[in-house]
Design an enzyme around this catalytic site. Structure first.
Site, PDB file in Angstrom:
ATOM      1  CD  GLU A 154      42.637  27.601  40.583  1.00  0.00           C
ATOM      2  OE1 GLU A 154      43.002  27.384  41.762  1.00  0.00           O
ATOM      3  OE2 GLU A 154      42.263  28.732  40.195  1.00  0.00           O
TER       4      GLU A 154
ATOM      5  CG  PHE B  26      47.024  40.972  36.811  1.00  0.00           C
ATOM      6  CD1 PHE B  26      47.523  40.952  38.108  1.00  0.00           C
ATOM      7  CD2 PHE B  26      45.731  40.527  36.590  1.00  0.00           C
ATOM      8  CE1 PHE B  26      46.737  40.506  39.169  1.00  0.00           C
ATOM      9  CE2 PHE B  26      44.939  40.084  37.646  1.00  0.00           C
ATOM     10  CZ  PHE B  26      45.449  40.074  38.934  1.00  0.00           C
TER      11      PHE B  26
ATOM     12  CE  LYS C 199      39.449  38.692  28.268  1.00  0.00           C
ATOM     13  NZ  LYS C 199      39.027  39.278  29.523  1.00  0.00           N
TER      14      LYS C 199
END
Ligand code: TPP
Ligand code: MG
Lengths: 164, 577
Positions: free
Chosen positions: B57, B119, B169
C-alpha cells in the site's frame, strides 16, 4: 501572554479532536477549552485559552483557521471582552459552624448552594477565573471534596461579534 | 408510489466508482481486502477507471503521488482497512509534507462494528489526522457522493494536500441515488483567489529599490503552475534566482540567472547570495530548516517579501516584511503588472556589481569533483544521464546522497520533471513514484535514481512494473552504504560508522532478472556512458543499472545543521584545485 480565542466551527464529529490534535502536534498549550453547539445546531462555538508569545499566538490563529472545519475565529484578548467560568464545588460541612461559615462565604461570592446532604454542600458559582480561584482559596483545603470547573467561555464587549 | 421510488438506487460501491469517473480519474493505485470487496467488484464491472494493483500500500500512495506531481492532477489510491490503511500512512505523510493533492480511500469495517476492535479495524481517520489536509469518515451512503466531491475539492484547491476518505463496508453495500454536485461551496473553507494589491505594490517598490536582490522560490511555484510567470518576472528584473529542492524546474536550470539550488547542499553562490542579499523575494517557499540553517544567522541584511498561498507559512520560521497571500500565478501576474506600472527600472549599476560578486562566488566551482578517478563518481553518472537524455527525462529519486547529487547535476529546465520526497524525506518513494509518472507519460523516459538502501524499501514494486510493462530506468548509485548517514558520521561522529554499512546486499542484476526485468552492473567509469546508452535505448523494458560508485564520495557543499548559510563545508576536491 494569555490569550482567549473564540472559534466557530462546524458541529461535526472529529472537529474537536482536530483542534486538540493541532495543539499537541505543534506543541502549543491549552489552558482551557470549552465547546458546545450554538443556536444554530450545525455550528459549535469553542472558547480556547492558551499562552504564548505574539509569534506563537499568530501561528496558533493561522493554524486554527487552516483547519477545514473552522469557520471563523477571533482573539478576544485583542479587544474588550468578558470571560466567565462555572464551578461546582462539593464542600464538607460536618458541623453547624462550618455550615454557617460556608453559607456566608457563598453569599459574599454570590454563589448558590444547589444541593445539600447531611455531610456536604454543593455550591454553584460563575465568574472570572480569578474570582473562582479566590473562592476556592477561601475554603479550608481539607473541606473541599471535589471541584468541577467548566473552563472559560468568552464573548467580546459591545458591538463586536463573532457570527457566520 | 412516491417519486423517490423512480430514482435509480445504486450501491455505495457504484457511487464511489461513478464519483471517480465524474472527477475524470484515469488511474486508481490500490490493493484489495475484505472491506473493499464491493468496491473492487464495482471496479471490475466498469471500464472507465483503470485500477493498478501494486504490491504494497505504501507503493500505491507513492504511485498516486508521483502521478499527481507529474501531471498536476490529483492522485488516487485505494486500500483496505487495518493494515492496508496503516501501510498507506507513510505515503500520505510524504504527500502531506510536500503539499501534493491526493485522495486516498481507506476501507473501514462495518459501521456497526466500529469501535469494537473488529477484525482489521483501525481508526484510520484518527491515525491519519496529523498528516492529511483533511479526512472524512462516511457513515451514510447518502453522503458518499458529496463527500467524494469535497475530498477532491479540498485536495486540489488552496494549498493542496492529501485527503483521506474512510468508507465502511456497509456504506459500499447500501443503496442511494447518484447525485454528484458540479461544484461545492463550503462556508468553512474558502481558498484565496488573489493577493492584496496594496501589498503587491509595496513589494514591487521594495524589489525595484534593491541593490542586492535575490529570488528564492520553492515547490509552491511548481504546484501552483506558475513557472511561466516566475520566468517572466525573473527575466524582467534580471535578478539572480535560486530554487529549493522542491522548486527545481520552475525556472530553467540552464539559464545564467539561475545560481543553483540553495540550502544544506545548495551551491556556494546561492547560499552566499542569500546571506548577503538586501531584498529577499520568497515565492512559494517555506523557510524550511534545510534552507535556512541557523535562523539567527539567516539573511542578516535582508528585507523579506514572501508570497504564499498558505498564510500559516508566512512568518512561521522567519519574520517577513511584506507578506502576500494568494495563488502564486495570480499574485505573480499582478506583481509583474505592478512593477511595470511604476515605470522604474532596477538599479543597473548596483545589479552589475551584485552579479560581479556572484560571479566570483560562482568561480569557486563548488560542484567540482574528481574526473580522473578510477572509481565511478556518482556525479559523473548523473552528468552523463543528463547529457544522454538531453535533459528531457522525468526523474524521480529516493532519499540520500544520490538525491542531492541528482538535484545538483541534472539540470531541470521545466517543472514537474523532478520528483522526490523533500519534506518527509521518504526512502522508498522513488520507484513507486516513477510508476505513477510512467502511467501518466507512457512515452517519456522516466528515470528513478536511487541508492542501494532506498531501492530496497519498495523493491516489491518491480513486480507491478512487470505486470504493467512500465519501462522505467532505475539507477542505483551503489555505495554499499546508507551514504548520507555515513557522511554525517564521517564528518560529525569521528568516522564511527554505526550501522550504515549495508552488508549482504542482493545481486541487483539477478534481482531485476528474477522480476522479469533487465539488470546491468557497471563497475568502471569507462563503462558508464555505454551502459546508459544501452539501457535508455530499450524503450519497452525496465532496466536496473547498478553502478558501483566510489564508496567514500560525499555531497558538497554542505551547510551543517545549526550553521549559518554562509558557513559551508566545501569539497576537499575543491581545496586541492
Ligand atoms: C524511511 C527512511 N528511513 C530512514 C531514513 C534516514 N536516511 C536518510 S538517507 C539514508 C541512507 C540512504 O541510503 P541509500 O539509499 O543507499 O542512499 P545514499 O545516501 O547511499 O545515496 C537514511 C537511512 C529515511 N530518510 N527514510
Ligand atoms: Mg547507498
Amino acid at each position: 501572554m494569555r490569550h482567549t480565542i473564540s472559534i466557530l466551527l462546524e458541529n461535526e464529529a472529529g472537529a474537536l479532536s482536530r483542534v486538540a490534535g493541532l495543539f499537541s502536534a505543534r506543541g502549543y498549550n491549552i489552558e482551557s477549552l470549552t465547546v458546545a453547539p450554538t443556536e444554530d445546531s450545525s455550528i459549535s462555538r469553542m472558547t480556547l485559552v492558551t499562552r504564548g508569545s505574539d509569534e506563537i499566538i499568530e501561528q496558533i490563529t493561522k493554524q486554527l483557521n487552516k483547519l477545514i472545519e473552522v469557520i471563523k475565529l477571533i482573539d478576544l484578548t485583542e479587544g474588550g471582552h468578558i470571560e466567565r467560568e462555572l464551578i461546582l464545588v462539593k464542600i464538607n460541612v460536618a458541623s453547624v459552624n462550618q455550615r454557617e461559615e460556608i453559607k456566608r462565604l457563598v453569599d459574599i461570592f454570590r454563589g448558590r448552594i444547589i444541593d445539600v446532604s447531611d455531610a456536604n454542600y454543593t455550591v454553584e458559582m460563575t465568574g472570572t477565573g480569578e474570582k473562582l480561584d479566590a473562592f476556592i482559596k477561601a475554603i479550608e483545603p481539607p473541606l473541599i471534596v471535589e471541584v468541577v470547573r467548566s473552563g472559560v467561555s468568552g464573548i467580546a464587549r459591545g458591538n463586536i461579534s463573532l457570527r457566520v | 408510489m412516491s417519486e423517490a421510488n423512480n430514482v435509480e438506487m445504486i450501491l455505495g460501491a457504484e457511487i464511489f466508482v461513478k464519483a471517480l469517473a465524474a472527477e475524470e480519474v484515469e488511474y486508481v493505485f490500490g490493493y484489495p481486502g475484505g472491506v473493499v470487496l464491493h468496491i473492487y467488484d464495482a471496479i471490475f464491472k466498469q471500464d472507465k477507471i483503470q485500477h493498478i494493483l501494486v504490491r504494497h500500500e505504501q507503493g500505491a500512495v507513492h504511485a498516486a503521488d508521483g502521478y499527481a506531481r507529474a501531471t498536476g492532477k490529483p492522485g488516487v489510491a485505494l486500500v483496505t482497512s487495518g493494515p492496508g490503511a496503516t501501510n498507506a500512512i507513510t505515503g500520505i505523510a510524504t504527500a502531506y509534507m510536500d503539499s501534493i493533492p491526493l485522495v486516498v480511500i481507506t476501507g473501514q469495517v462495518h459501521t456497526a462494528l466500529i469501535g469494537n476492535d473488529a477484525f482489521q479495524e483501525v481508526d484510520a481517520v484518527g491515525i491519519s489526522r496529523p498528516c492529511v489536509k483533511h479526512n472524512f469518515l462516511v457513515k451514510d451512503v447518502n453522503d458518499l457522493a458529496t463527500t467524494m466531491k469535497k475530498a477532491f475539492y479540498i485536495a486540489t484547491t488552496g494549498r493542496p494536500g492529501p485527503v483521506v476518505v474512510d468508507i465502511p463496508k456497509d456504506v459500499t453495500i447500501n443503496k442511494a441515488p447518484f447525485e454528484y454536485p458540479d461544484t461545492i461551496e463550503m462556508r468553512s473553507y474558502k481558498p484565496m483567489v488573489a493577493g492584496d494589491l496594496g501589498q503587491i505594490r509595496q513589494a514591487a517598490e521594495m524589489m525595484l529599490s534593491a541593490k542586492r536582490p535575490i529570488l528564492y522560490t520553492g515547490g509552491g511555484v511548481v504546484l501552483g503552475n506558475a513557472a511561466k510567470e516566475l520566468t517572466e518576472l525573473t527575466r524582467l528584473l534580471g535578478y539572480p534566482i535560486t530554487q529549493t529542492l522542491m522548486g527545481l524546474g520552475a525556472y530553467p536550470a540552464t539559464d545564467p540567472q539561475f545560481i543553483g539550488m540553495l540550502g544544506m547542499h545548495g551551491t556556494y553562490e546561492a547560499n552566499m547570495a542569500m546571506h548577503e542579499c538586501d531584498v529577499l523575494v520568497a515565492i512559494g517557499a517555506r523557510f524550511d530548516d534545510r534552507i535556512t540553517g541557523d535562523l539567527e544567522k539567516f539573511c542578516p541584511y535582508a528585507k523579506i517579501i514572501h508570497l504564499d498561498i498558505d498564510p500559516a507559512s508566512i512568518s512561521k520560521n522567519v519574520k517577513v516584511d511584506v507578506p502576500i497571500v494568494g495563488p502564486v500565478d495570480i499574485v505573480l501576474q499582478d506583481l509583474i503588472k505592478a512593477i511595470k506600472e511604476t515605470g522604474q527600472q532596477p538599479d543597473s549599476d548596483a545589479l552589475a556589481a551584485w552579479w560581479g560578486q556572484i560571479d566570483t562566488w560562482r568561480a569557486t566551482d563548488c560542484l567540482r569533483y574528481d574526473r580522473n578517478s578510477e572509481l565511478i563518481k556518482p556525479q559523473f553518472v548523473l552528468e552523463k544521464l543528463y547529457e544522454l537524455t538531453e535533459g528531457n527525462a522525468i526523474v524521480t529519486s529516493d532519499v540520500g546522497q544520490h538525491q542531492m547529487f541528482t538535484a545538483q547535476f541534472y539540470k531541470f529546465d521545466r517543472p514537474r520533471r523532478w520528483i522526490c520526497s523533500g519534506g518527509l524525506g521518504t526512502m522508498g518513494f522513488g520507484l513507486p513514484a516513477a510508476m505513477g509518472v510512467q502511467f501518466a507519460f507512457p512515452n517519456d523516459t522516466v528515470v528513478c535514481v536511487s541508492g542501494d538502501a532506498s531501492i530496497q524499501m519498495c523493491i516489491q514494486e518491480l513486480s507491478t512494473c512487470k505486470q504493467f510493462d512500465l519501462p522505467i530506468k532505475i539507477i542505483t548509485l551503489n555505495n554499499r552504504y546508507l551514504g548520507m548517514v555515513r557522511q554525517w558520521q564521517e564528518l560529525f561522529y569521528d568516522k564511527r560508522y554505526s550501522h550504515t554499512y549495508v552488508d549482504a546486499l542482493p545481486d541487483f542484476v539477478k534481482l531485476a532478472d528474477s522480476y522479469g526485468h533487465i539488470g546491468m552492473r557497471i563497475d568502471k567509469p569507462s563503462e558508464v556512458e555505454r551502459a546508459l546508452k544501452e539501457a535508455l535505448a530499450m524503450k519497452d523494458r525496465l532496466v536496473l543499472m547498478d553502478f558501483a560508485i566510489d564508496q567514500g564520495e560525499n555531497v558538497y557543499p554542505m551547510v551543517a545543521a545549526g550553521k549559518g548559510q554562509n558557513e559551508m563545508l566545501l569539497s576537499p576536491e575543491r581545496e586541492l584545485a
